[in-house]
Design an enzyme around this catalytic site. Sequence first.
Site, PDB file in Angstrom:
ATOM      1  N   PRO A  12       0.829  -1.202   0.000  1.00  0.00           N
ATOM      2  CA  PRO A  12       0.000   0.000   0.000  1.00  0.00           C
ATOM      3  C   PRO A  12       0.871   1.262   0.000  1.00  0.00           C
ATOM      4  O   PRO A  12       1.957   1.257   0.563  1.00  0.00           O
ATOM      5  CB  PRO A  12      -0.780  -0.087   1.313  1.00  0.00           C
ATOM      6  CG  PRO A  12      -0.593  -1.456   1.829  1.00  0.00           C
ATOM      7  CD  PRO A  12       0.624  -2.025   1.186  1.00  0.00           C
ATOM      8  N   GLY A  13       0.387   2.295  -0.643  1.00  0.00           N
ATOM      9  CA  GLY A  13       1.076   3.580  -0.591  1.00  0.00           C
ATOM     10  C   GLY A  13       2.314   3.672  -1.449  1.00  0.00           C
ATOM     11  O   GLY A  13       3.122   4.589  -1.298  1.00  0.00           O
ATOM     12  N   HIS A  56      23.912 -15.485  -0.169  1.00  0.00           N
ATOM     13  CA  HIS A  56      23.302 -16.126  -1.340  1.00  0.00           C
ATOM     14  C   HIS A  56      24.042 -15.710  -2.616  1.00  0.00           C
ATOM     15  O   HIS A  56      24.394 -16.547  -3.441  1.00  0.00           O
ATOM     16  CB  HIS A  56      21.846 -15.679  -1.500  1.00  0.00           C
ATOM     17  CG  HIS A  56      20.874 -16.327  -0.566  1.00  0.00           C
ATOM     18  ND1 HIS A  56      20.802 -17.676  -0.384  1.00  0.00           N
ATOM     19  CD2 HIS A  56      19.892 -15.790   0.218  1.00  0.00           C
ATOM     20  CE1 HIS A  56      19.819 -17.953   0.475  1.00  0.00           C
ATOM     21  NE2 HIS A  56      19.262 -16.819   0.862  1.00  0.00           N
ATOM     22  N   HIS A  61      22.752 -11.647   4.804  1.00  0.00           N
ATOM     23  CA  HIS A  61      22.061 -12.851   4.356  1.00  0.00           C
ATOM     24  C   HIS A  61      22.060 -12.923   2.820  1.00  0.00           C
ATOM     25  O   HIS A  61      22.480 -13.927   2.229  1.00  0.00           O
ATOM     26  CB  HIS A  61      20.622 -12.842   4.916  1.00  0.00           C
ATOM     27  CG  HIS A  61      19.770 -13.998   4.505  1.00  0.00           C
ATOM     28  ND1 HIS A  61      19.426 -15.001   5.368  1.00  0.00           N
ATOM     29  CD2 HIS A  61      19.179 -14.297   3.327  1.00  0.00           C
ATOM     30  CE1 HIS A  61      18.658 -15.876   4.736  1.00  0.00           C
ATOM     31  NE2 HIS A  61      18.492 -15.468   3.478  1.00  0.00           N
ATOM     32  N   GLU A  62      21.621 -11.852   2.190  1.00  0.00           N
ATOM     33  CA  GLU A  62      21.546 -11.845   0.720  1.00  0.00           C
ATOM     34  C   GLU A  62      22.946 -11.877   0.103  1.00  0.00           C
ATOM     35  O   GLU A  62      23.151 -12.470  -0.954  1.00  0.00           O
ATOM     36  CB  GLU A  62      20.761 -10.637   0.210  1.00  0.00           C
ATOM     37  CG  GLU A  62      19.279 -10.635   0.587  1.00  0.00           C
ATOM     38  CD  GLU A  62      18.529 -11.890   0.154  1.00  0.00           C
ATOM     39  OE1 GLU A  62      18.857 -12.459  -0.910  1.00  0.00           O
ATOM     40  OE2 GLU A  62      17.621 -12.318   0.897  1.00  0.00           O
TER      41      GLU A  62
END
Length: 475
Positions: free
Chosen positions: A89-90, A313, A309-310
Amino acid sequence: METYQVLAVIGVLIFIAFIFRNKKSTQKEINNLNEIEYASSSGMKFDDVAGNYEAKEKLQEIVDFIKYPEKYSRFNARMPKGVLLYGAPGTGKTLMAKALAGEAGVPFYAVSGSDFVQVYAGLGAGRIRNLFKKARKSGKSVVFIDEIDAIGKKRMNGNMRGSDEGDRTLNALLTEMSGFADDSGTVVVAATNRIDTLDSALLRPGRFDRQIEIMLPDRNARKDILELYLCKKKAKSAIDLDDIADMTVYFSGAMIENLINEAALRAIREDSDEISEEHIKKAYLEVLAGTEKKNRVENSRQKTVTSYHEAGHAFVSKHLMPDNKVVRVSVIPTSKGAGGYTLSTPIGDEVITKQRIKNQLAVLMAGRVAEEIFFGRDNITIGAQNDIEKATSLAVDYIAKYGMDDDSAFVNMGVLAEKLNISLVSVERSVKKLAAEIYDEVVDIIENNKGKVEKIANLLIEKEVINEEELNEIV
Ligand code: ADP
Ligand code: ZN
């Protein structure tokens, strides 16, 4: 006897009067509701929407469709009739739809799915038909349906949706959409925060077959949005946008607009000539106090963990499968519920080999491994939930379906268990062993490349989204 008869007649009369009144008010209701829909030349342009560069690019083509339908019909190219904008939203979905109409220079008709929820039987379908009648009368136009999920919810178990009224409204919409000609220059734009709940009938070709994600703004986009509203609202040129862009991580466009508005109100209250950085920072605390005080600290801690974390990966993906394209690494949450994501695509149709599955398992584990190495075993987060789910399923297939495990080569464990009526403890053991082995390998990879992983993480903390080139440079 007589009194009974009189009472009965009075009863019937009251009943008739009641029906009559009800009918009248329904008619009035229809008229009122129809007036809610409005058409306007929106006057908005793509420049009024900051960030969302990719979405704007995709919509630019639609502008061309609306402006020059002949061009496309000459080649018998199918024009898109429906565009679905989805995202938090927004984030500016409505704004984007208005800008589409503004850019194409056509009227903008808007309704919201939530207006249809509690209307009288048959009214929703009628309103849809009416809306399209008006749109057709004006020739080309953009018809906007906000909160489409309110009328287009997934059917449960194939038939029941819970409300026939919703069905009728949805059917009316689909009928109207297939009713207008391909080259009419009318495009229906729908918006939703919940694409996962939509009935797949809506997403078929000829319906809302263009789906565009409108994302939460990354750091750069937040700077653009800040600049846009600070420009509109008289502000000191000395404001440090970088600093504010940092503070507003995970803010939507609407939240940023609101923040600047609060700052403006503050400036007015203090009788200042213009908005200063002070005003924004105070407004920020005020805005957050309204929601959650800890937000800022939590947000930045969350962003840091997600970045590592990313980075895990992304690094392991590049390290083990250098040919894989890692198109984008992002720490901005997606509307599908992921905290961040690493988007990679294999080159061509690669054969799925044993080695490849092991590599995939390693990449899936790398996020959690990075968390563990950089923050400690006790500080790992729930961010790996989805990775764990995928990895477990893949590891089970490796053992039980593909016959790739050395201990049970060429045995389908499901068949084995059924035929011999035995339990599958050995599969459980093998899966755990495989997972533990690969996990250890990933720990080694990341331990030996800590510097590079940290570099990727830091770039993510700074930019929030990095692309393939930037990643390659580090790896
Ligand atoms: P949505 O339809 O996605 O819920 P809206 O389009 O209604 O969001 O956004 C609400 C308001 O927030 C807009 O009117 C605008 O003031 C501001 N806004 C949101 N996203 C942006 C953006 N990308 N650029 C400029 N303003 C934005
Ligand atoms: Zn992950």
